[in-house]
Design a protein around this motif. Structure first.
Motif, mmCIF file in Angstrom:
data_model
loop_
_atom_site.group_PDB
_atom_site.id
_atom_site.type_symbol
_atom_site.label_atom_id
_atom_site.label_comp_id
_atom_site.label_asym_id
_atom_site.label_seq_id
_atom_site.Cartn_x
_atom_site.Cartn_y
_atom_site.Cartn_z
ATOM 1 N N ASP A 206 58.728 28.937 2.655
ATOM 2 C CA ASP A 206 59.641 30.017 2.267
ATOM 3 C C ASP A 206 61.074 29.492 2.195
ATOM 4 O O ASP A 206 61.844 29.617 3.134
ATOM 5 C CB ASP A 206 59.588 31.180 3.272
ATOM 6 N N ASP A 207 61.431 28.914 1.041
ATOM 7 C CA ASP A 207 62.797 28.423 0.835
ATOM 8 C C ASP A 207 63.287 27.516 1.957
ATOM 9 O O ASP A 207 64.428 27.628 2.406
ATOM 10 C CB ASP A 207 63.777 29.608 0.661
ATOM 11 N N GLU B 227 63.958 21.162 7.387
ATOM 12 C CA GLU B 227 63.328 22.242 8.149
ATOM 13 C C GLU B 227 61.812 22.071 8.172
ATOM 14 O O GLU B 227 61.168 22.286 9.205
ATOM 15 C CB GLU B 227 63.712 23.597 7.549
ATOM 16 N N GLU B 228 61.245 21.677 7.035
ATOM 17 C CA GLU B 228 59.796 21.417 6.978
ATOM 18 C C GLU B 228 59.423 20.305 7.947
ATOM 19 O O GLU B 228 58.438 20.413 8.682
ATOM 20 C CB GLU B 228 59.367 21.038 5.558
ATOM 21 N N ALA B 229 60.201 19.239 7.973
ATOM 22 C CA ALA B 229 59.932 18.115 8.877
ATOM 23 C C ALA B 229 60.034 18.554 10.334
ATOM 24 O O ALA B 229 59.237 18.125 11.181
ATOM 25 C CB ALA B 229 60.888 16.957 8.584
ATOM 26 N N LEU C 219 59.429 21.567 11.574
ATOM 27 C CA LEU C 219 58.234 22.337 11.913
ATOM 28 C C LEU C 219 56.978 21.467 11.938
ATOM 29 O O LEU C 219 56.075 21.696 12.750
ATOM 30 C CB LEU C 219 58.062 23.509 10.949
ATOM 31 N N ASP C 220 56.909 20.468 11.080
ATOM 32 C CA ASP C 220 55.768 19.549 11.083
ATOM 33 C C ASP C 220 55.693 18.756 12.391
ATOM 34 O O ASP C 220 54.621 18.310 12.784
ATOM 35 C CB ASP C 220 55.843 18.574 9.902
ATOM 36 N N GLY C 221 56.811 18.589 13.058
ATOM 37 C CA GLY C 221 56.843 17.829 14.309
ATOM 38 C C GLY C 221 56.415 18.612 15.530
ATOM 39 O O GLY C 221 56.237 18.040 16.613
ATOM 40 N N ILE C 222 56.209 19.928 15.398
ATOM 41 C CA ILE C 222 55.878 20.774 16.553
ATOM 42 C C ILE C 222 54.551 20.361 17.200
ATOM 43 O O ILE C 222 54.472 20.227 18.409
ATOM 44 C CB ILE C 222 55.833 22.267 16.146
ATOM 45 N N GLY C 223 53.506 20.172 16.406
ATOM 46 C CA GLY C 223 52.196 19.827 16.970
ATOM 47 C C GLY C 223 52.240 18.566 17.821
ATOM 48 O O GLY C 223 51.831 18.573 18.988
ATOM 49 N N PRO C 224 52.747 17.450 17.273
ATOM 50 C CA PRO C 224 52.833 16.236 18.083
ATOM 51 C C PRO C 224 53.714 16.401 19.322
ATOM 52 O O PRO C 224 53.423 15.842 20.376
ATOM 53 C CB PRO C 224 53.433 15.212 17.115
ATOM 54 N N ILE C 225 54.752 17.217 19.210
ATOM 55 C CA ILE C 225 55.626 17.438 20.365
ATOM 56 C C ILE C 225 54.871 18.162 21.465
ATOM 57 O O ILE C 225 54.958 17.798 22.634
ATOM 58 C CB ILE C 225 56.894 18.234 19.949
ATOM 59 N N PHE C 226 54.113 19.208 21.100
ATOM 60 C CA PHE C 226 53.346 19.912 22.127
ATOM 61 C C PHE C 226 52.308 18.993 22.759
ATOM 62 O O PHE C 226 52.044 19.082 23.952
ATOM 63 C CB PHE C 226 52.684 21.166 21.558
#
Length: 151
Positions: free
Chosen positions: A5-6, A11-13, A15-22
């Motif tokens: 969403d725009d 910003e995409e990068a 959010l893409d990093g959230i999984g590995p961070i968790f």
């Protein structure tokens, strides 16, 4: 806001990093693998709104029932949990936290708070508290999503 969403590439990068961070955060748990397993099981049993069974622990952890059974058996033999008859269905066995289990859970929580404070010690107080609020909100919303998916 959902992905796409725009959003900028940055910003995409992010959010893409959230999984590995968790995944990396999960590694920052109590000292031993056994302690990490116990902490997970004790929290699942204590936080359950309904009666918790070994099958329920397996479902919450996303593991086979045999794996959950070994984890629960360890907690029982160590005195942190006990098996009891269900108040809803006497044929069913449920798990209950013992006082020793509640004390260990509190010890783990204290250690995790200390780790949070050490990690964020250079942050402004406002940001530290805002992050804590948002993290708690995230976990609560994740639990609600799991509930909706089950029904």
């Amino acid at each position: 806001m959902t992905s796409g969403d725009d959003m900028t590439p940055e910003e995409e990068a992010l959010l893409d990093g959230i999984g590995p961070i968790f995944a990396r955060l999960r590694r920052r748990v109590p000292a031993s693998r056994r302690d990490a397993s116990r902490n997970l099981v004790l929290n699942i049993v204590a936080d359950s709104r309904d009666e918790m069974t070994v099958g329920g622990v397996a479902e919450e952890l996303g593991v086979d029932q045999s794996v959950a059974s070994r984890m629960v058996s360890d907690c029982i033999s160590s005195g942190y949990l006990l098996r009891a008859a269900s108040q809803e269905d006497g044929r069913r066995t449920v798990l209950k936290l013992t006082q020793q289990g509640a004390d260990l859970r509190e010890c783990f929580a204290k250690g995790q708070r200390e780790a949070f404070e050490q990690i964020t010690e250079g942050w402004p107080r406002r940001e530290r508290l805002q992050f804590a609020r948002l993290l708690l909100r995230y976990v609560e919303d994740a639990a609600l999503l799991r509930e909706r998916e089950r029904t």
